[in-house]
Design an enzyme around this catalytic site. Structure first.
Site, PDB file in Angstrom:
ATOM      1  N   GLU A   1      -6.621   3.436  -5.691  1.00  0.00           N
ATOM      2  CA  GLU A   1      -7.782   3.706  -4.826  1.00  0.00           C
ATOM      3  C   GLU A   1      -8.295   5.073  -5.233  1.00  0.00           C
ATOM      4  O   GLU A   1      -7.564   6.063  -5.142  1.00  0.00           O
ATOM      5  CB  GLU A   1      -7.396   3.702  -3.346  1.00  0.00           C
ATOM      6  CG  GLU A   1      -8.641   3.741  -2.469  1.00  0.00           C
ATOM      7  CD  GLU A   1      -8.537   4.614  -1.225  1.00  0.00           C
ATOM      8  OE1 GLU A   1      -9.405   4.492  -0.342  1.00  0.00           O
ATOM      9  OE2 GLU A   1      -7.602   5.441  -1.124  1.00  0.00           O
TER      10      GLU A   1
ATOM     11  N   ASP B   1      -2.830   4.700  -2.637  1.00  0.00           N
ATOM     12  CA  ASP B   1      -3.792   5.367  -1.772  1.00  0.00           C
ATOM     13  C   ASP B   1      -4.284   6.690  -2.383  1.00  0.00           C
ATOM     14  O   ASP B   1      -3.462   7.506  -2.808  1.00  0.00           O
ATOM     15  CB  ASP B   1      -3.099   5.644  -0.428  1.00  0.00           C
ATOM     16  CG  ASP B   1      -4.052   6.098   0.642  1.00  0.00           C
ATOM     17  OD1 ASP B   1      -4.965   5.336   0.974  1.00  0.00           O
ATOM     18  OD2 ASP B   1      -3.869   7.233   1.142  1.00  0.00           O
TER      19      ASP B   1
ATOM     20  N   ASP C   1       0.871  -1.169   0.000  1.00  0.00           N
ATOM     21  CA  ASP C   1       0.000   0.000   0.000  1.00  0.00           C
ATOM     22  C   ASP C   1       0.913   1.225   0.000  1.00  0.00           C
ATOM     23  O   ASP C   1       1.718   1.397   0.917  1.00  0.00           O
ATOM     24  CB  ASP C   1      -0.834  -0.047   1.284  1.00  0.00           C
ATOM     25  CG  ASP C   1      -2.125   0.731   1.184  1.00  0.00           C
ATOM     26  OD1 ASP C   1      -2.131   1.755   0.483  1.00  0.00           O
ATOM     27  OD2 ASP C   1      -3.108   0.317   1.812  1.00  0.00           O
TER      28      ASP C   1
ATOM     29  N   HIS D   1     -10.732  -1.981   5.129  1.00  0.00           N
ATOM     30  CA  HIS D   1     -10.420  -1.389   6.441  1.00  0.00           C
ATOM     31  C   HIS D   1     -11.061  -0.013   6.637  1.00  0.00           C
ATOM     32  O   HIS D   1     -10.943   0.561   7.711  1.00  0.00           O
ATOM     33  CB  HIS D   1      -8.897  -1.277   6.576  1.00  0.00           C
ATOM     34  CG  HIS D   1      -8.343  -0.279   5.598  1.00  0.00           C
ATOM     35  ND1 HIS D   1      -8.381  -0.489   4.230  1.00  0.00           N
ATOM     36  CD2 HIS D   1      -7.777   0.937   5.770  1.00  0.00           C
ATOM     37  CE1 HIS D   1      -7.854   0.558   3.622  1.00  0.00           C
ATOM     38  NE2 HIS D   1      -7.482   1.432   4.531  1.00  0.00           N
ATOM     39  N   ASP D   2     -11.698   0.532   5.601  1.00  0.00           N
ATOM     40  CA  ASP D   2     -12.345   1.847   5.711  1.00  0.00           C
ATOM     41  C   ASP D   2     -13.859   1.750   5.812  1.00  0.00           C
ATOM     42  O   ASP D   2     -14.548   2.774   5.811  1.00  0.00           O
ATOM     43  CB  ASP D   2     -12.021   2.695   4.469  1.00  0.00           C
ATOM     44  CG  ASP D   2     -10.569   3.122   4.426  1.00  0.00           C
ATOM     45  OD1 ASP D   2      -9.961   3.278   5.507  1.00  0.00           O
ATOM     46  OD2 ASP D   2     -10.045   3.302   3.316  1.00  0.00           O
TER      47      ASP D   2
HETATM   48  C1  GLC Z   1      -7.397   5.914   2.073  1.00  0.00           C
HETATM   49  C2  GLC Z   1      -7.128   4.840   3.099  1.00  0.00           C
HETATM   50  C3  GLC Z   1      -7.635   5.310   4.413  1.00  0.00           C
HETATM   51  C4  GLC Z   1      -6.884   6.568   4.811  1.00  0.00           C
HETATM   52  C5  GLC Z   1      -6.980   7.624   3.702  1.00  0.00           C
HETATM   53  C6  GLC Z   1      -5.961   8.705   3.914  1.00  0.00           C
HETATM   54  O1  GLC Z   1      -8.718   6.118   1.861  1.00  0.00           O
HETATM   55  O2  GLC Z   1      -7.702   3.635   2.700  1.00  0.00           O
HETATM   56  O3  GLC Z   1      -7.535   4.339   5.419  1.00  0.00           O
HETATM   57  O4  GLC Z   1      -7.404   7.083   5.987  1.00  0.00           O
HETATM   58  O5  GLC Z   1      -6.730   7.078   2.431  1.00  0.00           O
HETATM   59  O6  GLC Z   1      -4.674   8.205   3.656  1.00  0.00           O
END
Ligand code: GLC
Length: 564
Positions: free
Chosen positions: A267, A213, A100, A339-340
């Site tokens: 993402e 990310d 990641d 995880h979000d």
């Molecule tokens: C992404 C991650 C998340 C994080 C955010 C800021 O959405 O999955 O967990 O808080 O980015 O880095």
């Protein structure tokens, strides 16, 4: 995207959240040796790729998405030598590793940021997005000095202004997320080079790709104007698909993963289908994206995170249908949770009496769609949301930030007023420790776990499910294997069936004459489907073979092969 490199299309990805997977040394925090101890579990499950959430050196204001050193492993997790053992252990079992990577922001403790705030004219002075602020009109509303207002109206995704005043430099800096996560200034070529350099450091070590990310936020709109008039003032929404994104992604590909047999998974919050096609099509720089459209179904536009909106199965189908049929030559990852997000069985199924049935039904959806499926650790057991009682049980910066903001604004008095929505939505639901067995801390740790273990671990755990052919785990294993041997499930055409049915989700997958039919009942009652089901062969299902094929039992799932 290079069409010859398609291993990632055929893969099932398993997400390991290191902090909560397995703790080998009893400090209550998961670690890399703990993951190594469980590699045979992953191999047995049959997954092809592990996506490892950030393991970098970090003060952990946002669980590792605030990186202090991109080239070091967080002490609590281990060290580089152990990480290399993990990589080898995965590769020995034929499992690839996706790291990641966080290109949009660093920790405020990263050496770049420390130098940037203390030495504006130095080498790192322009690494972040610094602004002097505007003359304040309403002094009481200013997070900085009384006479300087933030440069625009953007809000942090985690609550509060997206700008924090730094007294050392005497300027505001932008943070789309937590104040400890300053956004990098991607217009600065040195920033880009520094990031590529760090990505290559990992690629050189032999990893198989990156989950990037919030990668569609790296280019900020020219002049950083106030938010659009649509009422959404989060800086995140203002920065999606910025003006130079294409240029940066192409450059990144060229400088980093494009040189390796490595997958690039973006993402991409708020991404549209057209943008996804553009980024992942034949000339696109990314191999796949993770879109968010289905994640928004259960909240309303106005109150967002704070609201729970009743949704109808036909709405979910419309989103799935559009992405399944509209991506063209593009590609996406398929997920229901991570995880979000809350636990999938609590959100889309029934985590009470029909937990097993609905968790396996959702597994069937996840593993029979076109795209690369992502399984978040614990979902393969049917893990559920946690019954949070007190603020002290939470760690998620997003949840705590929003509560603090609401208290400061006088909208709520404290945690008690937020408990219900927190239980529904907090990201900590998906971050509680992995449930290995029925012992006190679920076999996760011998110490005090950093987040509480879900009380349902006494029944929902690997040890119990491993020996039970009817368990959620056994079902996942069967489906992962079936997907591996059924190309039609990976890349077959998707065709919706019964699009207006409010209880049954049905679709066909077809490739080279292999025709499959998926039937899913999203209801806790029986549903009769108006389909002719003669001459079908059942490949898998979460109930025994039915007496009447047209009747789906509560949360029943079936996958059929149709006659040629
Ligand atoms: C992404 C991650 C998340 C994080 C955010 C800021 O959405 O999955 O967990 O808080 O980015 O880095």
């Amino acid at each position: 995207m290079n069409s010859e490199r398609t291993w990632w299309k055929n893969a099932v990805v398993y997400q390991v959240y290191p902090q909560s997977f397995d703790d080998s040394d009893g400090d209550g925090v998961g670690d890399i040796p703990g993951i190594i101890d469980r590699l045979d579990y992953l191999a047995d499950l049959g997954v092809d790729v592990v996506w490892l959430n950030p393991v970098y050196e970090s003060p952990h204001h946002d669980d590792g998405y605030d990186v202090r050193d991109y080239r070091a492993v967080r002490d609590e997790y281990g060290d580089i030598a152990e990480w290399e053992r993990l990589l080898d252990g995965l590769h020995d079992r034929g499992i690839r590793l996706v790291m990641d990577f966080v290109p949009n922001h660093t920790s405020d403790e990263h050496p770049w940021f420390r130098a940037s705030r203390t030495d504006p004219d130095g080498e790192y002075g322009d690494y972040y997005i610094w602004r002097p602020g505007d003359p304040a009109t309403d002094a009481t509303d200013t997070p900085g000095p009384a006479d300087r207002a933030p440069p625009n109206d953007w809000q942090s995704y985690f609550g509060g202004p997206a700008w924090t005043w730094d007294a050392t430099r005497g300027a505001y800096y932008l943070h789309l997320f937590d104040e400890h996560q300053p956004d990098l200034d991607w217009t600065n070529p040195d920033v880009r080079e520094g990031i590529y350099d760090r990505m290559n450091w990992w690629l050189e070590k032999g990893i198989d790709g990156f989950r990037l990310d919030v990668v569609n936020l790296i280019s900020k709109p020219e002049g950083l104007p106030d938010s659009d008039s649509d009422g959404d003032t989060t800086g995140l929404s203002q920065c999606v698909e910025g003006p130079r994104l294409d240029e940066y992604l192409a450059e990144m590909r060229e400088a980093t993963f494009g040189r390796y047999d490595a997958v690039a998974i973006g993402e991409t919050p708020d991404i549209t289908l057209e943008e996804a096609r553009h980024h992942t099509g034949p000339d696109g720089p990314l191999d796949m994206v993770l879109h968010f459209e289905h994640m928004g179904l259960d909240s309303d536009d106005e109150d967002g995170w704070w609201s729970v909106r009743e949704w109808d199965l036909t709405e979910l189908k419309r989103v799935v249908d559009r992405w399944q049929t509209g991506l063209g030559d593009g590609w996406h990852g398929v997920y229901l949770g991570n995880h979000d997000q809350p636990r999938i069985v609590s959100r889309f199924g029934d985590d009470g009496g029909y937990r097993r049935e609905s968790a396996t039904m959702l597994a069937t959806l996840l593993l029979t769609l076109r795209g690369t499926p992502f399984v978040h650790q614990g979902d393969e057991l049917g893990m559920t949301n946690y019954p949070f009682e007190a603020r002290e049980e939470l760690a998620d910066a997003g949840t705590l930030g929003r509560i603090d903001e609401a208290v400061a604004a006088g909208r709520i008095d404290g945690f008690d007023d937020a408990r219900e929505i927190v239980r529904y939505r907090t990201r900590d639901n998906a971050r509680t420790p992995m449930q290995w067995d029925a012992t006190e801390h679920a076999g996760f740790t011998t110490g005090e776990p950093w987040l509480p273990v879900n009380p349902d671990h006494e029944t929902v755990n690997v040890e119990r499910e491993r020996g039970d052919p009817d368990s959620v785990l056994a079902y996942y294993r069967r489906l992962v294997a079936l997907r591996g041997e059924t190309p039609a499930l990976v890349s077959g055409e998707y065709e919706p069936v019964l699009p207006d049915d409010e209880s049954a989700f049905a679709y066909r997958r077809t490739l080279d004459g292999d025709r499959l039919l998926v039937l899913l009942n999203f209801d806790d009652g029986e549903t009769t489907v108006d389909l002719s089901l003669d001459g079908v062969t059942r490949l898998v299902g979460n109930y025994d073979a039915p007496a009447d094929r047209t009747v789906l039992r509560p949360y029943e799932a079936r996958l059929y092969r149709l006659q040629e």
